[in-house]
Design a protein around this motif. Structure first.
Motif, PDB file in Angstrom:
ATOM      1  N   SER A  72       0.823  -1.205   0.000  1.00 50.14           N
ATOM      2  CA  SER A  72       0.000   0.000   0.000  1.00 50.14           C
ATOM      3  C   SER A  72       0.864   1.265   0.000  1.00 50.14           C
ATOM      4  CB  SER A  72      -0.951  -0.005   1.197  1.00 50.14           C
ATOM      5  OG  SER A  72      -0.237  -0.004   2.399  1.00 50.14           O
ATOM      6  N   LEU A  73       2.025   1.212   0.641  1.00 51.75           N
ATOM      7  CA  LEU A  73       2.931   2.364   0.604  1.00 51.75           C
ATOM      8  C   LEU A  73       3.446   2.596  -0.808  1.00 51.75           C
ATOM      9  CD1 LEU A  73       4.970   1.814   3.881  1.00 51.75           C
ATOM     10  CD2 LEU A  73       3.283   3.593   3.425  1.00 51.75           C
ATOM     11  N   ALA A  74       3.815   1.521  -1.505  1.00 53.05           N
ATOM     12  CA  ALA A  74       4.295   1.649  -2.882  1.00 53.05           C
ATOM     13  C   ALA A  74       3.178   2.173  -3.783  1.00 53.05           C
ATOM     14  CB  ALA A  74       4.813   0.314  -3.388  1.00 53.05           C
ATOM     15  N   LEU A  75       1.968   1.678  -3.588  1.00 50.26           N
ATOM     16  CA  LEU A  75       0.832   2.140  -4.381  1.00 50.26           C
ATOM     17  C   LEU A  75       0.577   3.631  -4.139  1.00 50.26           C
ATOM     18  CD1 LEU A  75      -1.558   1.452  -6.259  1.00 50.26           C
ATOM     19  CD2 LEU A  75      -2.872   0.922  -4.199  1.00 50.26           C
ATOM     20  N   ALA A  76       0.641   4.050  -2.893  1.00 47.04           N
ATOM     21  CA  ALA A  76       0.425   5.467  -2.574  1.00 47.04           C
ATOM     22  C   ALA A  76       1.501   6.341  -3.214  1.00 47.04           C
ATOM     23  CB  ALA A  76       0.404   5.674  -1.069  1.00 47.04           C
ATOM     24  N   LEU A  77       2.751   5.897  -3.169  1.00 42.99           N
ATOM     25  CA  LEU A  77       3.831   6.671  -3.789  1.00 42.99           C
ATOM     26  C   LEU A  77       3.682   6.733  -5.302  1.00 42.99           C
ATOM     27  CD1 LEU A  77       6.924   5.562  -1.684  1.00 42.99           C
ATOM     28  CD2 LEU A  77       5.791   7.781  -1.689  1.00 42.99           C
ATOM     29  N   ASN A  78       3.289   5.619  -5.909  1.00 32.59           N
ATOM     30  CA  ASN A  78       3.092   5.608  -7.361  1.00 32.59           C
ATOM     31  C   ASN A  78       1.953   6.541  -7.776  1.00 32.59           C
ATOM     32  OD1 ASN A  78       5.159   3.843  -7.931  1.00 32.59           O
ATOM     33  ND2 ASN A  78       3.858   2.033  -7.788  1.00 32.59           N
ATOM     34  N   LEU A  79       0.872   6.540  -7.032  1.00 29.33           N
ATOM     35  CA  LEU A  79      -0.236   7.437  -7.348  1.00 29.33           C
ATOM     36  C   LEU A  79       0.124   8.897  -7.071  1.00 29.33           C
ATOM     37  CD1 LEU A  79      -3.255   5.365  -5.995  1.00 29.33           C
ATOM     38  CD2 LEU A  79      -2.665   5.811  -8.373  1.00 29.33           C
ATOM     39  N   ALA A  80       0.889   9.130  -6.021  1.00 27.08           N
ATOM     40  CA  ALA A  80       1.239  10.499  -5.646  1.00 27.08           C
ATOM     41  C   ALA A  80       2.213  11.130  -6.637  1.00 27.08           C
ATOM     42  CB  ALA A  80       1.832  10.524  -4.246  1.00 27.08           C
ATOM     43  N   ALA A  81       3.044  10.313  -7.283  1.00 30.00           N
ATOM     44  CA  ALA A  81       4.047  10.859  -8.206  1.00 30.00           C
ATOM     45  C   ALA A  81       3.376  11.659  -9.320  1.00 30.00           C
ATOM     46  CB  ALA A  81       4.895   9.736  -8.781  1.00 30.00           C
ATOM     47  N   GLY A  82       2.291  11.159  -9.857  1.00 30.74           N
ATOM     48  CA  GLY A  82       1.585  11.889 -10.909  1.00 30.74           C
ATOM     49  C   GLY A  82       1.031  13.205 -10.422  1.00 30.74           C
ATOM     50  N   PHE A  99      -3.720  30.623 -15.254  1.00 28.31           N
ATOM     51  CA  PHE A  99      -4.613  29.848 -14.403  1.00 28.31           C
ATOM     52  C   PHE A  99      -5.008  28.597 -15.162  1.00 28.31           C
ATOM     53  CE2 PHE A  99      -8.857  28.690 -12.882  1.00 28.31           C
ATOM     54  CZ  PHE A  99      -8.545  28.495 -11.540  1.00 28.31           C
ATOM     55  N   ASN A 100      -4.921  27.459 -14.505  1.00 27.94           N
ATOM     56  CA  ASN A 100      -5.204  26.191 -15.168  1.00 27.94           C
ATOM     57  C   ASN A 100      -6.058  25.346 -14.240  1.00 27.94           C
ATOM     58  OD1 ASN A 100      -5.190  23.919 -16.685  1.00 27.94           O
ATOM     59  ND2 ASN A 100      -2.976  23.734 -16.803  1.00 27.94           N
ATOM     60  N   ILE A 101      -7.177  24.852 -14.741  1.00 30.85           N
ATOM     61  CA  ILE A 101      -8.084  24.099 -13.890  1.00 30.85           C
ATOM     62  C   ILE A 101      -8.156  22.619 -14.267  1.00 30.85           C
ATOM     63  CG2 ILE A 101     -10.190  24.455 -15.206  1.00 30.85           C
ATOM     64  CD1 ILE A 101     -11.535  25.101 -12.477  1.00 30.85           C
ATOM     65  N   GLY A 102      -7.628  22.225 -15.432  1.00 33.65           N
ATOM     66  CA  GLY A 102      -7.771  20.847 -15.891  1.00 33.65           C
ATOM     67  C   GLY A 102      -6.496  20.046 -15.811  1.00 33.65           C
ATOM     68  N   VAL A 103      -5.735  20.203 -14.758  1.00 32.10           N
ATOM     69  CA  VAL A 103      -4.404  19.615 -14.675  1.00 32.10           C
ATOM     70  C   VAL A 103      -4.444  18.090 -14.679  1.00 32.10           C
ATOM     71  CG1 VAL A 103      -2.310  19.475 -13.284  1.00 32.10           C
ATOM     72  CG2 VAL A 103      -3.532  21.624 -13.496  1.00 32.10           C
ATOM     73  N   ASP A 104      -5.338  17.490 -13.928  1.00 38.60           N
ATOM     74  CA  ASP A 104      -5.361  16.030 -13.846  1.00 38.60           C
ATOM     75  C   ASP A 104      -5.679  15.417 -15.204  1.00 38.60           C
ATOM     76  OD1 ASP A 104      -5.165  13.567 -12.431  1.00 38.60           O
ATOM     77  OD2 ASP A 104      -7.349  13.434 -12.457  1.00 38.60           O
ATOM     78  N   GLY A 105      -6.616  15.981 -15.921  1.00 37.67           N
ATOM     79  CA  GLY A 105      -6.945  15.480 -17.253  1.00 37.67           C
ATOM     80  C   GLY A 105      -5.796  15.667 -18.223  1.00 37.67           C
ATOM     81  N   GLN A 106      -5.106  16.786 -18.121  1.00 38.68           N
ATOM     82  CA  GLN A 106      -3.962  17.024 -18.990  1.00 38.68           C
ATOM     83  C   GLN A 106      -2.842  16.036 -18.700  1.00 38.68           C
ATOM     84  OE1 GLN A 106      -2.986  21.119 -18.395  1.00 38.68           O
ATOM     85  NE2 GLN A 106      -4.863  21.833 -19.372  1.00 38.68           N
ATOM     86  N   TYR A 107      -2.641  15.730 -17.422  1.00 36.59           N
ATOM     87  CA  TYR A 107      -1.614  14.757 -17.062  1.00 36.59           C
ATOM     88  C   TYR A 107      -1.955  13.388 -17.643  1.00 36.59           C
ATOM     89  CZ  TYR A 107       1.012  11.395 -14.363  1.00 36.59           C
ATOM     90  OH  TYR A 107       1.794  10.350 -14.010  1.00 36.59           O
TER      91      TYR A 107
END
Length: 133
Positions: A72-82, A99-107
């Motif tokens: 779960s620690l590795a999973l959390a780190l992998n998700l957090a990196a993005g 100003f940018n509001i769509g960052v997660d979608g762009q990533y």
């Protein structure tokens, strides 16, 4: 020669700090604020668990056990990196007054395009990684 503008700037910056929610915490208060936030969050969570019929102590124990497992620690780190990369992109944009509001979608779109480019081209390993990045 002082015309009083330095004092006005200092007083004005205090107002701006309060307006923006920036409060300087010193000493014991700087330690007590996060501790009180954690305690308050635990109380609210316990109340919600009690209302739903789940035992709060056992449920929080399961959460703590899950949080210290290597997988779960590795999973959390992998998700957090993005999200850290996205936050860096937003910070750079904010420094340029954008100003940018769509960052997660762009990533996510950038990751998809990088995967497509990586699968479509054939290069030596170091150049392949550089092209994908």
């Amino acid at each position: 020669m002082s015309d009083g503008t330095a004092g006005a700037r200092e007083a004005g910056s205090g107002f701006v700090d309060r307006l923006m929610g920036r409060v300087k915490l010193g000493g014991l208060l700087s330690l007590a604020a996060p501790v009180l936030a954690i305690v308050f969050a635990g109380l609210i969570t316990s109340a919600v668990l009690l209302v739903t019929g789940a035992p709060p102590v056992e449920t929080l124990g399961v959460m703590v056990d899950y949080g210290v497992q290597p997988r779960s620690l590795a999973l959390a780190l992998n998700l957090a990196a993005g999200y850290y990369l996205s936050a860096l992109a937003v910070a750079i944009g904010f420094r340029m007054n954008l100003f940018n509001i769509g960052v997660d979608g762009q990533y996510r779109l950038a990751a998809l395009i990088a995967a497509a480019v990586g699968g479509a081209i054939t290069l030596p390993a170091p150049l392949h990684v550089a092209a994908i990045l």
